[in-house]
Design a protein around this motif. Structure first.
Motif, PDB file in Angstrom:
ATOM      1  N   ILE A  39      16.635 -29.964  38.149  1.00  0.00           N
ATOM      2  CA  ILE A  39      15.632 -30.961  37.771  1.00  0.00           C
ATOM      3  C   ILE A  39      16.400 -32.174  37.271  1.00  0.00           C
ATOM      4  O   ILE A  39      16.949 -32.174  36.169  1.00  0.00           O
ATOM      5  CB  ILE A  39      14.680 -30.436  36.690  1.00  0.00           C
ATOM      6  N   GLY A  40      16.471 -33.204  38.102  1.00  0.00           N
ATOM      7  CA  GLY A  40      17.319 -34.343  37.816  1.00  0.00           C
ATOM      8  C   GLY A  40      16.650 -35.393  36.946  1.00  0.00           C
ATOM      9  O   GLY A  40      15.468 -35.711  37.129  1.00  0.00           O
ATOM     10  N   ASN A  41      17.406 -35.936  36.016  1.00  0.00           N
ATOM     11  CA  ASN A  41      16.926 -37.016  35.171  1.00  0.00           C
ATOM     12  C   ASN A  41      16.728 -38.280  35.998  1.00  0.00           C
ATOM     13  O   ASN A  41      17.607 -38.691  36.751  1.00  0.00           O
ATOM     14  CB  ASN A  41      17.948 -37.287  34.055  1.00  0.00           C
ATOM     15  N   THR A  42      15.569 -38.914  35.846  1.00  0.00           N
ATOM     16  CA  THR A  42      15.323 -40.199  36.508  1.00  0.00           C
ATOM     17  C   THR A  42      15.072 -41.320  35.505  1.00  0.00           C
ATOM     18  O   THR A  42      14.726 -42.433  35.891  1.00  0.00           O
ATOM     19  CB  THR A  42      14.125 -40.098  37.476  1.00  0.00           C
ATOM     20  N   GLY A  43      15.270 -41.041  34.222  1.00  0.00           N
ATOM     21  CA  GLY A  43      15.092 -42.079  33.217  1.00  0.00           C
ATOM     22  C   GLY A  43      16.129 -43.184  33.331  1.00  0.00           C
ATOM     23  O   GLY A  43      15.908 -44.305  32.867  1.00  0.00           O
ATOM     24  N   ASP A  44      17.284 -42.874  33.930  1.00  0.00           N
ATOM     25  CA  ASP A  44      18.333 -43.876  34.111  1.00  0.00           C
ATOM     26  C   ASP A  44      18.060 -44.792  35.298  1.00  0.00           C
ATOM     27  O   ASP A  44      18.803 -45.758  35.521  1.00  0.00           O
ATOM     28  CB  ASP A  44      19.685 -43.196  34.344  1.00  0.00           C
ATOM     29  N   ASP A  45      17.037 -44.487  36.098  1.00  0.00           N
ATOM     30  CA  ASP A  45      16.771 -45.248  37.328  1.00  0.00           C
ATOM     31  C   ASP A  45      16.477 -46.706  37.023  1.00  0.00           C
ATOM     32  O   ASP A  45      15.877 -47.038  35.990  1.00  0.00           O
ATOM     33  CB  ASP A  45      15.596 -44.635  38.086  1.00  0.00           C
ATOM     34  N   ILE A  46      16.875 -47.572  37.946  1.00  0.00           N
ATOM     35  CA  ILE A  46      16.704 -49.001  37.750  1.00  0.00           C
ATOM     36  C   ILE A  46      16.571 -49.679  39.110  1.00  0.00           C
ATOM     37  O   ILE A  46      17.096 -49.175  40.116  1.00  0.00           O
ATOM     38  CB  ILE A  46      17.906 -49.584  36.969  1.00  0.00           C
ATOM     39  N   THR A  47      15.840 -50.777  39.163  1.00  0.00           N
ATOM     40  CA  THR A  47      15.730 -51.580  40.384  1.00  0.00           C
ATOM     41  C   THR A  47      16.565 -52.841  40.219  1.00  0.00           C
ATOM     42  O   THR A  47      16.339 -53.626  39.297  1.00  0.00           O
ATOM     43  CB  THR A  47      14.267 -51.946  40.683  1.00  0.00           C
ATOM     44  N   LEU A  48      17.543 -53.013  41.095  1.00  0.00           N
ATOM     45  CA  LEU A  48      18.410 -54.188  41.098  1.00  0.00           C
ATOM     46  C   LEU A  48      18.570 -54.684  42.527  1.00  0.00           C
ATOM     47  O   LEU A  48      18.726 -53.874  43.455  1.00  0.00           O
ATOM     48  CB  LEU A  48      19.793 -53.851  40.522  1.00  0.00           C
ATOM     49  N   PRO A 206      23.005 -27.765  30.873  1.00  0.00           N
ATOM     50  CA  PRO A 206      24.426 -28.107  30.935  1.00  0.00           C
ATOM     51  C   PRO A 206      24.804 -29.065  29.827  1.00  0.00           C
ATOM     52  O   PRO A 206      23.936 -29.551  29.088  1.00  0.00           O
ATOM     53  CB  PRO A 206      24.540 -28.784  32.312  1.00  0.00           C
ATOM     54  N   PRO A 207      26.094 -29.392  29.695  1.00  0.00           N
ATOM     55  CA  PRO A 207      26.510 -30.331  28.646  1.00  0.00           C
ATOM     56  C   PRO A 207      26.245 -31.781  29.029  1.00  0.00           C
ATOM     57  O   PRO A 207      27.140 -32.628  29.010  1.00  0.00           O
ATOM     58  CB  PRO A 207      28.011 -30.043  28.513  1.00  0.00           C
ATOM     59  N   SER A 208      25.004 -32.061  29.397  1.00  0.00           N
ATOM     60  CA  SER A 208      24.563 -33.422  29.677  1.00  0.00           C
ATOM     61  C   SER A 208      24.126 -34.082  28.369  1.00  0.00           C
ATOM     62  O   SER A 208      23.931 -33.409  27.354  1.00  0.00           O
ATOM     63  CB  SER A 208      23.384 -33.417  30.657  1.00  0.00           C
ATOM     64  N   ASN A 209      23.959 -35.400  28.403  1.00  0.00           N
ATOM     65  CA  ASN A 209      23.520 -36.137  27.223  1.00  0.00           C
ATOM     66  C   ASN A 209      22.177 -35.579  26.742  1.00  0.00           C
ATOM     67  O   ASN A 209      21.195 -35.579  27.492  1.00  0.00           O
ATOM     68  CB  ASN A 209      23.392 -37.623  27.562  1.00  0.00           C
ATOM     69  N   PRO A 210      22.111 -35.077  25.500  1.00  0.00           N
ATOM     70  CA  PRO A 210      20.877 -34.436  25.035  1.00  0.00           C
ATOM     71  C   PRO A 210      19.723 -35.398  24.806  1.00  0.00           C
ATOM     72  O   PRO A 210      18.565 -34.974  24.721  1.00  0.00           O
ATOM     73  CB  PRO A 210      21.298 -33.771  23.722  1.00  0.00           C
ATOM     74  N   VAL A 211      20.010 -36.698  24.700  1.00  0.00           N
ATOM     75  CA  VAL A 211      18.973 -37.680  24.409  1.00  0.00           C
ATOM     76  C   VAL A 211      18.430 -38.314  25.671  1.00  0.00           C
ATOM     77  O   VAL A 211      17.220 -38.323  25.912  1.00  0.00           O
ATOM     78  CB  VAL A 211      19.503 -38.771  23.444  1.00  0.00           C
ATOM     79  N   VAL A 212      19.301 -38.878  26.507  1.00  0.00           N
ATOM     80  CA  VAL A 212      18.849 -39.675  27.645  1.00  0.00           C
ATOM     81  C   VAL A 212      18.959 -38.953  28.980  1.00  0.00           C
ATOM     82  O   VAL A 212      18.546 -39.495  30.006  1.00  0.00           O
ATOM     83  CB  VAL A 212      19.607 -41.018  27.715  1.00  0.00           C
ATOM     84  N   SER A 213      19.498 -37.754  28.996  1.00  0.00           N
ATOM     85  CA  SER A 213      19.524 -36.958  30.230  1.00  0.00           C
ATOM     86  C   SER A 213      18.563 -35.780  30.087  1.00  0.00           C
ATOM     87  O   SER A 213      17.458 -35.791  30.607  1.00  0.00           O
ATOM     88  CB  SER A 213      20.947 -36.489  30.545  1.00  0.00           C
ATOM     89  N   ILE A 214      18.980 -34.758  29.343  1.00  0.00           N
ATOM     90  CA  ILE A 214      18.092 -33.614  29.103  1.00  0.00           C
ATOM     91  C   ILE A 214      16.827 -34.072  28.371  1.00  0.00           C
ATOM     92  O   ILE A 214      15.714 -33.654  28.702  1.00  0.00           O
ATOM     93  CB  ILE A 214      18.805 -32.523  28.293  1.00  0.00           C
ATOM     94  N   GLY A 215      16.997 -34.953  27.415  1.00  0.00           N
ATOM     95  CA  GLY A 215      15.835 -35.434  26.660  1.00  0.00           C
ATOM     96  C   GLY A 215      14.810 -36.113  27.531  1.00  0.00           C
ATOM     97  O   GLY A 215      13.600 -35.981  27.299  1.00  0.00           O
ATOM     98  N   SER A 216      15.260 -36.850  28.536  1.00  0.00           N
ATOM     99  CA  SER A 216      14.320 -37.512  29.444  1.00  0.00           C
ATOM    100  C   SER A 216      13.531 -36.491  30.259  1.00  0.00           C
ATOM    101  O   SER A 216      12.326 -36.647  30.460  1.00  0.00           O
ATOM    102  CB  SER A 216      15.076 -38.460  30.379  1.00  0.00           C
TER     103      SER A 216
END
Length: 324
Positions: A39-48, A206-216
């Motif tokens: 289940i992939g984090n998409t909170g980092d997604d951006i349109t540029l 996994p040891p992903s960022n707990p706030v902006v990866s797993i948290g998202s």
């Protein structure tokens, strides 16, 4: 065995590669058991530049599909930057986000498909047809969710900037007052996400960022509740009071959580976590209601990462036996 891994970024992708090695599955997997759903984090997604960019989905896809830049852990191997240089020559902004030529092709395909009406989950499946990562890669949601960071502005007030600008342009050096998942509260889990969790024999954080990866991922309504009904074992991204990689400490500070293995586990909560792996440097960590085990956690090579994955699976088995 059916395993679900909520993941984001380099730490998640490299852990998944170790998990594949331990299970004996990978890019050439026939789909037979054991199976891994990410289940992939998409909170980092951006349109540029008119292109929809999904950094964490692509990092997982490239890493497991053999196309990643191994040295930096993100972006394509053998990359060139002609398009980036031409955009700069035209004075196009922003200049702080570097799109590689090979990577740009992925974003063009994604953006064209989404413009044609395909949801992100269908687009991700189509992209994976090329890369064959050996996992089922699902975005956490098909809805638009973007992580923004509240920082001070020049006038003495506050303003929101996209997480990517805070992370890449400012290297997380601007003090963050809040981290927000814009659109998260109205999002729905992508097709297959809840079903995968409900059918899972184990969920590994996994040891992903707990706030902006797993948290998202956890911020999408219904996902955390589904995970709380599963057997969940997490791997600490903090070793000896420091983030293993990246700037997770800045993210934790923004939400008032100490940069320790214990504090991160308590942030997740015993309602979510059943087991927690910490490094030998954090031996003695105790979290009420959570089984804690210590072992070397540096993912220094494939063998070391596979051993971490094995320890996580062993703890899942131990917890299930204890429950009868």
């Amino acid at each position: 065995m059916r395993i679900v891994v909520p993941a984001g970024g380099i730490g998640g992708a490299r852990f998944l590669r170790g998990l594949q090695k331990e299970l004996g599955v990978g890019p050439d997997s026939t789909g037979e058991e054991p199976s891994i759903t990410v289940i992939g984090n998409t909170g980092d997604d951006i349109t540029l530049f008119g292109l929809r960019i999904c950094p964490d989905l692509d990092t997982v896809m490239y890493t497991l599909g053999g196309g990643i830049n191994e040295e930096q852990g993100w972006g394509r191997a053998d990359e060139s930057f002609t398009v980036k240089e031409e955009l700069a020559a035209y004075g196009m902004q922003p200049t702080w986000f570097g799109l590689g030529d090979r990577d740009t092709a992925t974003h063009i395909v994604r953006s064209q498909m989404m413009a044609a009406g395909y949801p992100l989950s269908a687009v991700t499946e189509a992209l994976c047809d090329r890369w064959r990562p050996g996992v089922r890669l699902l975005p956490m949601t098909d809805d638009r969710v973007e992580t923004h960071v509240i920082v001070d502005d020049e006038s003495g007030g506050q303003r929101a900037i996209h997480f990517q600008e805070w992370w890449i342009r400012h290297r997380a050096a601007l003090p963050a007052h809040r981290i927000l998942g814009v659109g998260a509260e109205d999002a729905a889990p992508a097709p297959g996400v809840l079903e995968a969790v409900e059918q899972a024999d184990a969920v590994l954080l996994p040891p992903s960022n707990p706030v902006v990866s797993i948290g998202s991922v956890l911020s999408v309504p219904g996902v955390r509740e589904a995970l709380e009904r599963a057997t969940v074992v997490g791997v600490s991204p903090i070793i000896g009071g420091s983030a293993v990689r990246g700037m997770a400490d800045a993210c934790l500070k923004a939400i008032g959580v100490e940069t320790t293995a214990q504090a991160v586990a308590e942030h997740y909560g015993s309602g979510l976590l059943d087991g927690w792996l910490v490094d030998r440097a954090d031996e003695g960590t105790a979290v009420e209601g959570v089984a804690v085990r210590s072992l070397p956690l540096y993912m220094s090579d494939a063998e070391a990462t596979a051993a971490i994955a094995r320890a996580a699976l062993d703890l899942v088995d131990e917890l299930k036996e204890r429950r009868g």
